[in-house]
Structures are given as C-alpha cells and as structure tokens.
Scaffold this active site. Structure first.
Site, PDB file in Angstrom:
ATOM      1  N   ASP A 116     -18.055   1.307  32.646  1.00 11.99           N
ATOM      2  CA  ASP A 116     -16.908   1.364  31.594  1.00 11.99           C
ATOM      3  C   ASP A 116     -16.691   1.614  30.952  1.00 11.99           C
ATOM      4  O   ASP A 116     -16.817   2.905  30.512  1.00 11.99           O
ATOM      5  CB  ASP A 116     -18.511  -0.636  30.716  1.00 11.99           C
ATOM      6  CG  ASP A 116     -18.957  -1.841  31.008  1.00 11.99           C
ATOM      7  OD1 ASP A 116     -17.539  -2.274  32.093  1.00 11.99           O
ATOM      8  OD2 ASP A 116     -19.912  -2.113  31.170  1.00 11.99           O
TER       9      ASP A 116
ATOM     10  N   TYR B 132     -29.778   3.979  34.859  1.00 10.23           N
ATOM     11  CA  TYR B 132     -29.081   4.001  33.578  1.00 10.23           C
ATOM     12  C   TYR B 132     -30.081   4.316  32.906  1.00 10.23           C
ATOM     13  O   TYR B 132     -31.099   4.174  32.773  1.00 10.23           O
ATOM     14  CB  TYR B 132     -28.526   2.774  33.472  1.00 10.23           C
ATOM     15  CG  TYR B 132     -27.437   2.258  34.119  1.00 10.23           C
ATOM     16  CD1 TYR B 132     -26.334   3.281  34.371  1.00 10.23           C
ATOM     17  CD2 TYR B 132     -27.598   1.563  35.357  1.00 10.23           C
ATOM     18  CE1 TYR B 132     -25.139   1.996  34.525  1.00 10.23           C
ATOM     19  CE2 TYR B 132     -26.864   1.279  36.315  1.00 10.23           C
ATOM     20  CZ  TYR B 132     -24.964   1.803  36.146  1.00 10.23           C
ATOM     21  OH  TYR B 132     -24.302   1.266  36.624  1.00 10.23           O
TER      22      TYR B 132
ATOM     23  N   ASP C 296     -21.803  -5.332  23.455  1.00  6.18           N
ATOM     24  CA  ASP C 296     -21.517  -3.756  23.423  1.00  6.18           C
ATOM     25  C   ASP C 296     -21.200  -3.228  22.297  1.00  6.18           C
ATOM     26  O   ASP C 296     -20.742  -3.760  21.278  1.00  6.18           O
ATOM     27  CB  ASP C 296     -21.127  -2.827  24.762  1.00  6.18           C
ATOM     28  CG  ASP C 296     -19.838  -2.832  24.688  1.00  6.18           C
ATOM     29  OD1 ASP C 296     -19.351  -3.697  23.542  1.00  6.18           O
ATOM     30  OD2 ASP C 296     -19.036  -2.532  26.012  1.00  6.18           O
TER      31      ASP C 296
ATOM     32  N   ARG D  20     -25.252  -4.527  29.884  1.00  9.01           N
ATOM     33  CA  ARG D  20     -25.246  -5.189  28.787  1.00  9.01           C
ATOM     34  C   ARG D  20     -26.484  -6.056  28.764  1.00  9.01           C
ATOM     35  O   ARG D  20     -26.477  -6.695  27.912  1.00  9.01           O
ATOM     36  CB  ARG D  20     -23.873  -4.910  28.431  1.00  9.01           C
ATOM     37  CG  ARG D  20     -22.604  -4.036  28.476  1.00  9.01           C
ATOM     38  CD  ARG D  20     -21.604  -4.548  28.335  1.00  9.01           C
ATOM     39  NE  ARG D  20     -20.852  -4.639  29.697  1.00  9.01           N
ATOM     40  CZ  ARG D  20     -19.523  -5.354  29.757  1.00  9.01           C
ATOM     41  NH1 ARG D  20     -19.560  -6.632  28.726  1.00  9.01           N
ATOM     42  NH2 ARG D  20     -19.410  -5.514  30.803  1.00  9.01           N
TER      43      ARG D  20
END
Length: 286
Positions: free
Chosen positions: A72, A100, A114, A207
């Site tokens: 993203d 991540y 987000d 997310r």
C-alpha cells in the site's frame, strides 16, 4: 560486443548489460508512493543510465520489469522486483510468505482501515490489558478466514475496489477467504498503540487483521504504520536496495546474491542473462 540493436536503435555497453539482466532482487519502497510508482521510477532510472530513449514508443526499447506483491502507498519495506525472465517467477513470490511489523491504534476505526482514511468510529479502550491483546492474537494464528478491505487492489469487473469506492459507487465487501498466519506476536503495548510482528502467506491484509483484533477486543482499531521486513528469502536488512543503489551495476551484483537464495540452483545461470533478442518487451506490473 560493444553494441547491438534493440527496437531499431543501437545500444551501448550499459544498455547491453541492462537488457541482459534477469532474475529477482529487492528494492526499498518508502512510505508515500505506490508500488507501481516505485517500479516506474526504477525503470526510468535504469533506462536513463543506459542512455535508452523510448521517444514515447511503449512497444520498443522498454524494460521488462514487474513486482512480486503490492505494498500500500502508506506502507514501506521490501518490494521484490523481477527483471527480464525473472518476471516469470513473480507469481511464485505473490504466493510466498511475508513478514511485517505493524503499529495499530486502539479506539479508532477508519474507512480504509489505516491512518489515511476518515474516522468512522471511536470506542473506549482503557479496559484492555497487554494480556487481553496477547490472548486475542492466538485466535488469528494458523489457517483463518479473512474479509479483504474495500480499499484494496482486488478487482471487480476489471477495476480496483478502491477506485470504485473513491468514485462513490456502492461496493459490496468481498467474501471471507482462507489465509494463513504462520506467526503473530506482540512486540510492544503502549496504549493506545500496539506493535505486532506478523508472518503470513499470500493474499493476507494486515489492515484487516488490526481491525479484526480491535473488534475481538470489543473496541475498534486501525493500522497506523506498516513495514514489510521480509518477502520470501529477501530481508529488509540484508537484501534491499535503497534508491541511491538503483544502478545497473548494483542491481547486477544484487541479482547474483539474491538468486543464490532461491531454490532450484540449476536455473540460476539460465535466468541471470536473457537472450539478446529479448530486449524490446513490455513492462509488467503485477
């Protein structure tokens, strides 16, 4: 060979070397630009260094290049790039494991899940303890079902869901789908912020994970920051090329290193150098 032809133009040694590169390597994607934008900048830098002019003709003298999984715009970290015949290996990278580090914010929900989105809900979170959060994480480990976010690269009738939503069109959420979480741990808890380390398979949305954790805790949560620290065998610390290293020679060296990390050693030499005839090909952005 000092020069050869590609798309009707005579190429020098730098271009000759550029168009012979083939395989996978990793670059750093900063927070802000899209993954496609980073890829286009990389391509422009390499073509400029090689002295290749496209003159607006996209069919000729264009570098075959693609990435192995969208990050993203608000995220940073490892972006795997395929060049030459390496683009054929990107589908495998899409399905591969990724790691991540994510920072979540308790008590607020947004439409994008987000920090880039509009706040849609606020709930108290003072009652939540570190132990509560750690216990909830166990429910999101292993093979689970996950509903992808509406603001995503997933497509409906050929268009991204995020594009449709931004146009104000009514979009139904995609159905929950199976995803895999190899490991999930709480690195830090400083309410309202919490930091997670996640290792997951392809098609997973961090997310959505953060949002679902908030709901499980009877509050809400949104992702504040996301960094991809590993993709397949490529790590942020050891294998990622930052923008100042986006040169033909640096990428050639990186290809040697990165390709040695992949299974199937016999295919490495084959992939490293493309056939001279494969120089005028289109860009692939996956």
């Amino acid at each position: 060979m000092a020069a050869r032809e590609a798309g009707g133009a005579v190429l020098g040694r730098s271009a000759d070397k550029l168009f012979s590169l083939s395989g996978l390597f990793a670059v750093y994607k900063p927070k802000g630009p899209t993954s496609a934008g980073v890829l286009n900048l990389l391509k422009e830098r390499l073509l400029a260094e090689a002295g290749v002019q496209t003159n607006g003709n996209k069919r000729n003298q264009v570098l075959k290049i693609g990435h192995g999984g969208t990050l993203d715009s608000a995220a940073a970290g490892v972006l795997v790039v395929g060049i030459g015949k390496g683009t054929k290996m990107l589908r495998t990278m899409l399905a591969g494991s990724k790691k991540y580090t994510a920072i979540g914010l308790l008590g607020k929900a947004t439409d994008t899940l987000d920090a880039t989105g509009k706040v849609t809900e606020e709930k108290p979170y003072d009652q939540i303890t570190k132990g509560d959060l750690e216990n909830v994480l166990q429910k999101f480990t292993g093979d689970i079902m996950q509903v992808p976010p509406l603001y995503s690269a997933l497509k409906k009738d050929g268009e991204r869901l995020s594009t449709l939503v931004k146009r104000g069109e009514a979009v139904e959420a995609k159905p929950a789908r199976p995803v895999r979480v190899y490991s999930l741990s709480l690195r830090q808890f400083q309410p309202p912020l919490f930091t997670l380390d996640v290792e997951c398979g392809g098609g997973f949305y961090v997310r959505s994970l953060v949002s679902d954790i908030g709901k499980e805790l009877s509050t809400c949560a949104t992702m504040q920051e996301l960094t991809r620290t590993k993709h397949g065998p490529f790590t942020l610390e050891e294998h990622t090329l930052y923008e100042d290293k986006w040169t033909i020679d640096e990428i050639a060296r990186s290809l040697e290193h990165c390709m040695s990390l992949l299974p199937g050693e016999p295919s490495r030499k084959k992939l490293r150098t493309a056939h001279p005839s494969e120089t005028a090909v289109s860009c692939e952005d996956k």
